[in-house]
Design a protein around this motif. Sequence first.
Motif, PDB file in Angstrom:
ATOM      1  N   VAL A 196     -77.058 101.952 129.484  1.00  0.00           N
ATOM      2  CA  VAL A 196     -77.115 103.049 128.700  1.00  0.00           C
ATOM      3  C   VAL A 196     -78.655 103.500 128.438  1.00  0.00           C
ATOM      4  O   VAL A 196     -79.364 102.288 128.392  1.00  0.00           O
ATOM      5  N   GLU A 197     -78.902 104.587 128.237  1.00  0.00           N
ATOM      6  CA  GLU A 197     -80.117 105.206 127.887  1.00  0.00           C
ATOM      7  C   GLU A 197     -79.926 106.292 126.856  1.00  0.00           C
ATOM      8  O   GLU A 197     -78.855 107.029 126.844  1.00  0.00           O
ATOM      9  N   GLN A 208     -78.832 112.878 123.221  1.00  0.00           N
ATOM     10  CA  GLN A 208     -77.940 112.382 124.262  1.00  0.00           C
ATOM     11  C   GLN A 208     -77.984 111.071 124.507  1.00  0.00           C
ATOM     12  O   GLN A 208     -78.941 110.434 124.630  1.00  0.00           O
ATOM     13  N   ILE A 249     -76.608 108.448 127.326  1.00  0.00           N
ATOM     14  CA  ILE A 249     -75.950 108.547 128.654  1.00  0.00           C
ATOM     15  C   ILE A 249     -75.430 107.241 128.956  1.00  0.00           C
ATOM     16  O   ILE A 249     -76.287 106.061 128.910  1.00  0.00           O
ATOM     17  N   GLY A 265     -73.708 104.833 132.105  1.00  0.00           N
ATOM     18  CA  GLY A 265     -73.639 105.046 133.516  1.00  0.00           C
ATOM     19  C   GLY A 265     -72.782 103.669 134.092  1.00  0.00           C
ATOM     20  O   GLY A 265     -73.060 102.458 133.640  1.00  0.00           O
ATOM     21  N   THR A 318     -71.159 108.714 135.129  1.00  0.00           N
ATOM     22  CA  THR A 318     -71.586 108.717 133.867  1.00  0.00           C
ATOM     23  C   THR A 318     -70.890 109.579 132.784  1.00  0.00           C
ATOM     24  O   THR A 318     -70.107 110.299 132.921  1.00  0.00           O
ATOM     25  N   LEU A 319     -71.268 108.895 131.551  1.00  0.00           N
ATOM     26  CA  LEU A 319     -70.297 109.511 130.315  1.00  0.00           C
ATOM     27  C   LEU A 319     -71.472 109.843 129.331  1.00  0.00           C
ATOM     28  O   LEU A 319     -72.497 109.004 129.029  1.00  0.00           O
ATOM     29  N   THR A 320     -71.603 111.125 128.967  1.00  0.00           N
ATOM     30  CA  THR A 320     -72.747 111.531 127.899  1.00  0.00           C
ATOM     31  C   THR A 320     -72.124 111.880 126.812  1.00  0.00           C
ATOM     32  O   THR A 320     -71.035 112.736 126.809  1.00  0.00           O
ATOM     33  N   ILE A 321     -72.663 111.419 125.622  1.00  0.00           N
ATOM     34  CA  ILE A 321     -72.280 111.955 124.323  1.00  0.00           C
ATOM     35  C   ILE A 321     -73.747 112.665 123.655  1.00  0.00           C
ATOM     36  O   ILE A 321     -74.683 112.162 123.629  1.00  0.00           O
ATOM     37  N   ARG A 322     -73.490 114.023 123.356  1.00  0.00           N
ATOM     38  CA  ARG A 322     -74.662 114.617 122.803  1.00  0.00           C
ATOM     39  C   ARG A 322     -74.421 115.443 121.577  1.00  0.00           C
ATOM     40  O   ARG A 322     -73.148 116.134 121.330  1.00  0.00           O
TER      41      ARG A 322
END
Lengths: 266, 266, 266, 266
Positions: free
Chosen positions: A148-149, A217, A219, A221, A226-230
């Motif tokens: 995750v980042e 956000q 992110i 991976g 990838t799954l992004t929550i923003r």
Amino acid sequence: MAIRVIVVGAKGKMGSETVKMIHSDDELQLVCGVDSALNGTDVGEVIGLGPIGAPFVNDLERALTDFNPDVMVDFTTPQSVKRHAQLAIHYRVRPVIGTTGLTQADIEELSQLAEQNKMGAIIAPNFAIGAILMMKFAQMAAKYMPEVEIIEMHHDQKLDAPSGTAIKTAEMIGEVREEHRQGHPEEKEELEGARGAFYQGFPIHSVRLPGLVAHQQVIFGSEGQTLTIRHDSINRTSFMPGVNLAIKKVVKLERLVYGLDKLLDE
Amino acid sequence: MAIRVIVVGAKGKMGSETVKMIHSDDELQLVCGVDSALNGTDVGEVIGLGPIGAPFVNDLERALTDFNPDVMVDFTTPQSVKRHAQLAIHYRVRPVIGTTGLTQADIEELSQLAEQNKMGAIIAPNFAIGAILMMKFAQMAAKYMPEVEIIEMHHDQKLDAPSGTAIKTAEMIGEVREEHRQGHPEEKEELEGARGAFYQGFPIHSVRLPGLVAHQQVIFGSEGQTLTIRHDSINRTSFMPGVNLAIKKVVKLERLVYGLDKLLDE
Amino acid sequence: MAIRVIVVGAKGKMGSETVKMIHSDDELQLVCGVDSALNGTDVGEVIGLGPIGAPFVNDLERALTDFNPDVMVDFTTPQSVKRHAQLAIHYRVRPVIGTTGLTQADIEELSQLAEQNKMGAIIAPNFAIGAILMMKFAQMAAKYMPEVEIIEMHHDQKLDAPSGTAIKTAEMIGEVREEHRQGHPEEKEELEGARGAFYQGFPIHSVRLPGLVAHQQVIFGSEGQTLTIRHDSINRTSFMPGVNLAIKKVVKLERLVYGLDKLLDE
Amino acid sequence: MAIRVIVVGAKGKMGSETVKMIHSDDELQLVCGVDSALNGTDVGEVIGLGPIGAPFVNDLERALTDFNPDVMVDFTTPQSVKRHAQLAIHYRVRPVIGTTGLTQADIEELSQLAEQNKMGAIIAPNFAIGAILMMKFAQMAAKYMPEVEIIEMHHDQKLDAPSGTAIKTAEMIGEVREEHRQGHPEEKEELEGARGAFYQGFPIHSVRLPGLVAHQQVIFGSEGQTLTIRHDSINRTSFMPGVNLAIKKVVKLERLVYGLDKLLDE
């Protein structure tokens, strides 16, 4: 029947937003506002809504006894909030506290008081429900996608990096993610800082530009996806859905809940 | 000690990805592959990994009895999958089924069989864990932020719009969101279709362009803020983390679970 | 030496933002503001900046002659803007016009006047430089990547869909893109409207949610890649960099330029 | 009439993609492929297209003379590319060179040769047209919106950070942007590296996660708005639109052009 609410600090920034929110929801009714310097005047007139039929009262105790409220919302000061909460519980009015500054010991004490009286009470340092959901989802996702980042983006007048929300998110992820250093072991920064700040082995990046407000956000991976929550926030009204939720939940509780995230499971 | 796994259909696209995934995880051990046309050959040699010490076996029953597996992964055909699952449970090997085509009645029957035998079993039509999380989070968020739009984006050879995942997401949101038409009541489309396809009053938009693969974002808006949940998928390896999770979870279950999303709560 | 500027309509919303912008740029100097109802008062005091040493003048002709300005910025009314521009050119002060409402004939007439006098002049209906760049880049990209979709996103009180900016962008793309229907020829909408509104064969999608302000992305796809150009706007200050640019450019022009996009090529 | 093309290195990865691209465009015609080890065989059969009526030829000079081509596309080796280009110009066939490894002196020499012969020629180290456009637009935008940050995102097996494309983009921005340190002067990193790597005062952030391929966004901020330019690339086919463009442009040139970006202005 509507939930009867009093707002302490109804003239302040958060308080007056709360009054507007209550006024626009048929399930809620403002019965009075509390402000030591005002008495009798209509709350709506003071904050620019026009008359709404709820007066200012200059004494909290009288507001709690004479107006028969179900819930007390408090956006005041660290100095007075604890006494307000104690009074409310004493008169069997459920407190919803957005004021920050309560110590761990204060919270513990209020929690016992609520439990003894089988009363609901909510204390929440952050009412932005979208941010709360982002953090909660990030923690849930990290169990299954531990690479995750975080990229957080704010206006360029912000002094600290990473943001408080980014650090809080990282801590919540850290609680469920096994600590390990991400990236290729032989990865090399040609320009120092490119890979960001590492928290328990995963990077946080802070972007600062004019034209931004408050955005983050997270992110995740894993192979092939990838799954992004923003979350994007543009102003103070973003707290109101959280206050609304808290008012509606607190009447069903019989104990104190700390943090809006805990409330989402109820 | 590693979990002992057999893969039925180990030579196929999904089967061979599964073999590679198992081979790269120390907590899992492939004990044999099953393929009616192969016997004795090393599985790794057939799928291009080099020898890995696990043979192909041309008879499922023998694989279940002689190799002492804990889990059977099945990526085969709708015709054979039910019998495979029954056999596995009979020999106390937990089935993890990715093959589609089981009827509601089949699933019910297998569920009872698993329960009688206090055996774990998992059937999952979609193993892309990022997509599963996106749908689950979208459903959770819709409770607190009921104003929502879905934008799904795929390559321009796709025939149906919206995508199956978008419709499934919309259904899951629909289960918790009170139906209402979004947008301004006097909103007007200057160009027909601009506001998208409406599902229970909220819009779905389908983008189709070369260079895209499979992407979806679900955007929630409330006063002053938006929350976006986005999944990007680029290939079939995206299913492997989900298969990995299922293998590790099924050994702790004593009943059948249908759908990877249910598994995330266990 | 700083460029000397007068602002006509300095007390209005756009005018006062312009004063603030000029005040914060060392290369520009406000010499006076023009407002028929104010004379002698310091402009800064009226708009809340504190004294800045530039007075209000209640007569445009006097402002143009006595204060020796290089540039006149005008944010006033459709009724008066043409005469303002004529006067400015007459006194050899270059006009920068943000007021809308000039007809095609007016613009033509002012253009000839500027040319005869070898004077710079700028008329711009939209000063949001980021939006102008987005549209220009979209047009440039469409030459090389003709498969495109537009997604515009606004707050849910907006009545028209698609937005004016989206339609303007689509028109600019249409000028360079050979018309053709995108998507698979046998593509099928399971829910009507999913594929958006078609303009010359490419789709436009309109998203409307609370918490959004004004956003647009233009996505180009070709084999194996996508290119996305996105503009996010949150308030009126977004026009100021464009006004700043216009002031600095107009002093180097010897003719009238219509539209900020044209200016980017100079 | 279709442009007649020969492809040198038609059996290689880039060469065979080029053959497929030419074959699918009615405005282009493959007349032969060149490979020292093949002669007479149909090019399409070798690369899996089935027969397409264009043979392999094992001698470049013969291909240039006997097949009457308009354009030669070369994806071979640094060792042979210069001689190939010289031969092509000699026989009045325009070279389109994707092979890297030519020195500055080589390019200069070929440029003079093209000019003397009034021949078009194109040498391009990067044919991904979306990436070229992203870089060009970023440079254009930086003139008007000089506050900028770059976020590049790649798979987690990448060793260098920032990416080559990010550095090239930063250099192009640096050519037009007055150097200055962005962010608040008293900004403080609570975690080191959060603000990224600084190039001439603006930050670059590198994200590395499994599931990513090659992505970059360049974000420009000014008061009240942001402009984002983003490129997403998923595979080698992304180079073909650029090769296609080069073939069609080179027949109209009378000199050598270096870099696909220069071509966009022609």
